[in-house]
Design an enzyme around this catalytic site. Structure first.
Site, PDB file in Angstrom:
ATOM      1  N   GLU B  40     -11.482 -30.647  89.160  1.00 60.86           N
ATOM      2  CA  GLU B  40     -11.542 -30.782  90.632  1.00 60.86           C
ATOM      3  C   GLU B  40     -10.260 -31.727  91.429  1.00 60.86           C
ATOM      4  OE1 GLU B  40     -14.461 -33.661  91.822  1.00 60.86           O
ATOM      5  OE2 GLU B  40     -13.032 -34.239  94.072  1.00 60.86           O
ATOM      6  N   ASP B  44      -7.167 -30.852  92.851  1.00 60.83           N
ATOM      7  CA  ASP B  44      -6.724 -30.959  94.074  1.00 60.83           C
ATOM      8  C   ASP B  44      -5.459 -31.364  94.608  1.00 60.83           C
ATOM      9  OD1 ASP B  44      -7.618 -33.554  96.730  1.00 60.83           O
ATOM     10  OD2 ASP B  44      -6.365 -34.659  95.180  1.00 60.83           O
ATOM     11  N   ASP B 113     -15.120 -29.417  96.502  1.00 60.71           N
ATOM     12  CA  ASP B 113     -15.147 -29.889  95.035  1.00 60.71           C
ATOM     13  C   ASP B 113     -15.290 -28.776  93.808  1.00 60.71           C
ATOM     14  OD1 ASP B 113     -15.386 -31.967  95.935  1.00 60.71           O
ATOM     15  OD2 ASP B 113     -16.611 -33.061  95.561  1.00 60.71           O
ATOM     16  N   GLU B 116     -11.448 -26.296  94.513  1.00 60.17           N
ATOM     17  CA  GLU B 116     -10.289 -27.524  93.815  1.00 60.17           C
ATOM     18  C   GLU B 116     -10.881 -27.506  92.469  1.00 60.17           C
ATOM     19  OE1 GLU B 116      -9.480 -31.566  97.602  1.00 60.17           O
ATOM     20  OE2 GLU B 116     -10.180 -31.201  95.062  1.00 60.17           O
TER      21      GLU B 116
END
Lengths: 227, 227
Positions: B40, B44, B113, B116
């Site tokens: 994650e 991101d 999450d 991502e």
């Protein structure tokens, strides 16, 4: 092309085909309407990704909660401004008369923004991989430095030793807020460096984890501070 | 591979060679020590870059101050959770018993999450360009939606019209802080949506620019809210 732009390109490890992209990246809004802010918007995210990926590769055992503060320290304004100074970016910035007079060439925010804009300019001049390569070259040492700090040792012990080595008092940890219990618990913890005038904060599901996270932030800050 | 993972890969437009990467991306920390948080962390930043680049390309005339709030609306948790729901990601998440019982498959933070993490898993399975392509596919409509909102019209007028169309009172703008003058002036302005219970804030070197920026933020919020 002026010698200083030649040198900059050598230091970046990228030769621009479209010179106007490099000039645009070096243009502050005080100089012209065609300034570098949109490039900075894209460049910021190129930097964020590349540093995240470098940390991900360099620290295969660190949890996300330890990687995030390391990245924050590596990409924050003061670190970027230091990197821009290593490239002597200030000398080639295009600034308006007012900014020039008030020391704009040395202003950390202007240097940091221009450096990020340069990353985007490289990606538009060539491709994403070229920009990633430039970031990797410029940040390799800093990531390695972060490695030495984070290497293996518990960040609380590492922080205490580091402060001791500088004849400073140990950090003070305190719980500032606590809510829930068990699986739902959340701890807001502060790590106060006292004499250094800095307090770092973290939230985690255990006191210990939150303390570790603030200690890691403090370590990252100490590392970036000591160029 | 279960049918649901097949369908997910079709929707993503990426077929995993290394199945374990996809499984890892779908694994919440409550399920196993080998969970998705490090992925994650990287994912991101892949998302942030790709959305920034899409906005940069789609809105050649928007200043950075208008692009940033659009990106913030596109990458924030609720938008990501919506996107994860479109993929039916909740059905294939690997959650611990406690999270399952308390509705973890529907929790926006867990969905966001995991999405991502999936982007990072794609980049590790293939390369950065593959992950970028997945993000572009999933966010193309949303970026276009942002385009319609930001398209040409002054964000203050657009916001007022939009609220009017919903029979809501016009936004209230106020200066919350002001410092300096001329070139150095800074205005902190708030745009209060009243009945909707939201206040957006921006800082700029003129009152007008700050008002525009908060209006753009409010518009982006309204757009993402109305799925």
């Amino acid at each position: 092309m002026p010698a200083s732009l030649e040198i900059l390109q050598q230091r970046l490890g990228h030769r621009f085909r479209r010179r106007e992209l490099l000039l645009r990246a070096l243009t502050h809004r005080s100089f012209a309407a065609e300034h570098n802010e949109r490039l900075e918007f894209v460049g910021d995210s190129i930097l964020n990704y590349t540093v995240a990926k470098m940390l991900f590769e360099t620290f295969p055992d660190l949890p996300e909660g330890r990687l995030s503060p390391l990245r924050a320290a590596l990409v924050r304004e003061s670190t970027l401004a230091d990197t821009a100074r290593e490239l002597d970016l200030g000398a080639v910035l295009r600034l308006g008369a007012g900014e020039l007079k008030s020391g704009g060439r040395e202003r950390p925010s202007i240097l940091a923004d221009a450096l990020e804009a340069v990353f985007a300019a490289v990606s538009l001049d060539a491709d994403f991989a070229a920009a990633e390569a430039v970031v990797r070259r410029l940040f390799a040492d800093k990531v390695r430095q972060a490695e030495r700090l984070a290497g293996g040792k518990d960040p609380k012990s590492a922080l205490q030793e580091r402060l001791q080595a500088q004849k400073l008092p140990p950090p003070a940890y305190r719980i500032e807020h606590q809510q829930g219990a068990g699986h739902e618990a959340l701890f807001d913890v502060a790590c106060d460096l006292g004499a250094l005038g800095r307090v770092f904060r973290a939230r985690a599901s255990s006191r210990r984890a939150a303390e570790k996270d603030c200690a890691a932030q403090a370590l990252a800050w100490l590392a970036a501070r000591k160029k």
